[in-house]
Design an enzyme around this catalytic site. Structure first.
Site, short mmCIF file in Angstrom:
data_model
loop_
_atom_site.label_atom_id
_atom_site.label_comp_id
_atom_site.label_asym_id
_atom_site.label_seq_id
_atom_site.Cartn_x
_atom_site.Cartn_y
_atom_site.Cartn_z
N LYS A 83 2.03 -5.40 -3.07
CA LYS A 83 1.98 -5.70 -4.51
C LYS A 83 3.40 -5.69 -5.05
CE LYS A 83 -1.48 -4.39 -7.96
NZ LYS A 83 -2.27 -3.26 -8.47
O1 G3P Z 1 -5.07 -3.20 -11.37
C1 G3P Z 1 -4.31 -2.96 -12.51
C2 G3P Z 1 -5.02 -1.99 -13.37
O2 G3P Z 1 -5.18 -0.81 -12.70
C3 G3P Z 1 -4.42 -1.74 -14.68
O3 G3P Z 1 -5.43 -1.25 -15.48
O4 G3P Z 1 -6.45 -0.07 -17.35
O5 G3P Z 1 -4.19 0.62 -16.49
O6 G3P Z 1 -4.45 -1.51 -17.73
P1 G3P Z 1 -5.10 -0.51 -16.84
#
Ligand code: G3P
Length: 217
Positions: A83
């Site tokens: 990633k």
């Molecule tokens: O895969 C990316 C994700 O984990 C981000 O999620 O909820 O932290 O914006 P969030």
């Protein structure tokens, strides 16, 4: 649409895999911090459990170090996907790794133009962050539709991996918009199974069954 589990928690991944809901796994530095375990150790464990793609994020910000980190991560298991952030250096890393047959998931994507660049750089996956766009008043889901249209217009092989999904509605909208993959936190995956009418109907069936006084076993 494939489901990836968005966590570095091995117990949660195992629970989702038991239901066939873990076509892959995505992690990021925040999820690794939350898991509270050594990065490479937890990655090796996830990769042994899940045969599908497992995203592992580089930590550096410059291309030279990101490429070196990507090579190290890719050696951990054949199903590792490296990633990288959607920066100029991240795109360069993606390009270099693609030439070495190492797959990249380009993350922190917030615009269709960024997604176009990632596809041109040879990304295996693009990760647009739906919830974080919603957070700043934009319409995150619109980006999924835009990327789908652009990738289809030109036949890009890059898979659209919808990320930062925060609700069952997000998951449904991703499926309607044609995302290849939704990466979903385990809690949201569990919520997908719930409906109040299911609970209500089950309560009635259970009470009526008990009233028959019968037993199946
Ligand atoms: O895969 C990316 C994700 O984990 C981000 O999620 O909820 O932290 O914006 P969030």
């Amino acid at each position: 649409m494939k489901f990836f589990v968005d966590t570095a928690d091995i117990g949660e991944i195992r629970a989702c895999a038991e239901l066939g809901l873990a076509d892959g796994v995505t992690t990021n530095p925040s999820l690794v911090k939350k898991a509270g375990r050594p990065f490479k150790e937890v990655l090796a464990e996830i990769c042994a459990l899940i045969p599908g793609p497992v995203s592992a994020e580089v930590a550096a910000l410059d291309a030279e170090t990101m490429i070196a980190e990507g090579r190290v991560l890719a050696k951990l298991a054949p199903n590792i996907v490296v990633k990288v952030p959607l920066t100029w250096d991240g795109l360069k890393t993606c390009r270099m790794l693609a030439q070495e047959n190492i797959r990249s998931n380009v993350t922190l994507c917030f615009s269709a133009n960024q997604a176009l660049l990632a596809a041109k750089a040879g990304a295996a996956y693009i990760s647009p962050f739906v919830g974080r766009l919603d957070d700043v008043g934009a319409e995150g889901m619109a980006l999924i539709g835009e990327i789908r249209a652009i990738y289809d217009n030109y036949g890009f092989a890059t898979q659209l991996l919808a990320a930062s999904l925060r609700s069952p509605e997000h998951v449904k909208q991703c499926a309607l918009a044609g995302a290849d993959v939704a990466t979903v936190p385990p809690g949201i995956l569990r919520e997908l199974a719930k409906h109040p009418l299911t609970d209500k109907g089950l309560a009635t069936f259970s009470a009526d069954w008990a009233a028959t006084g019968q037993s199946i076993l």
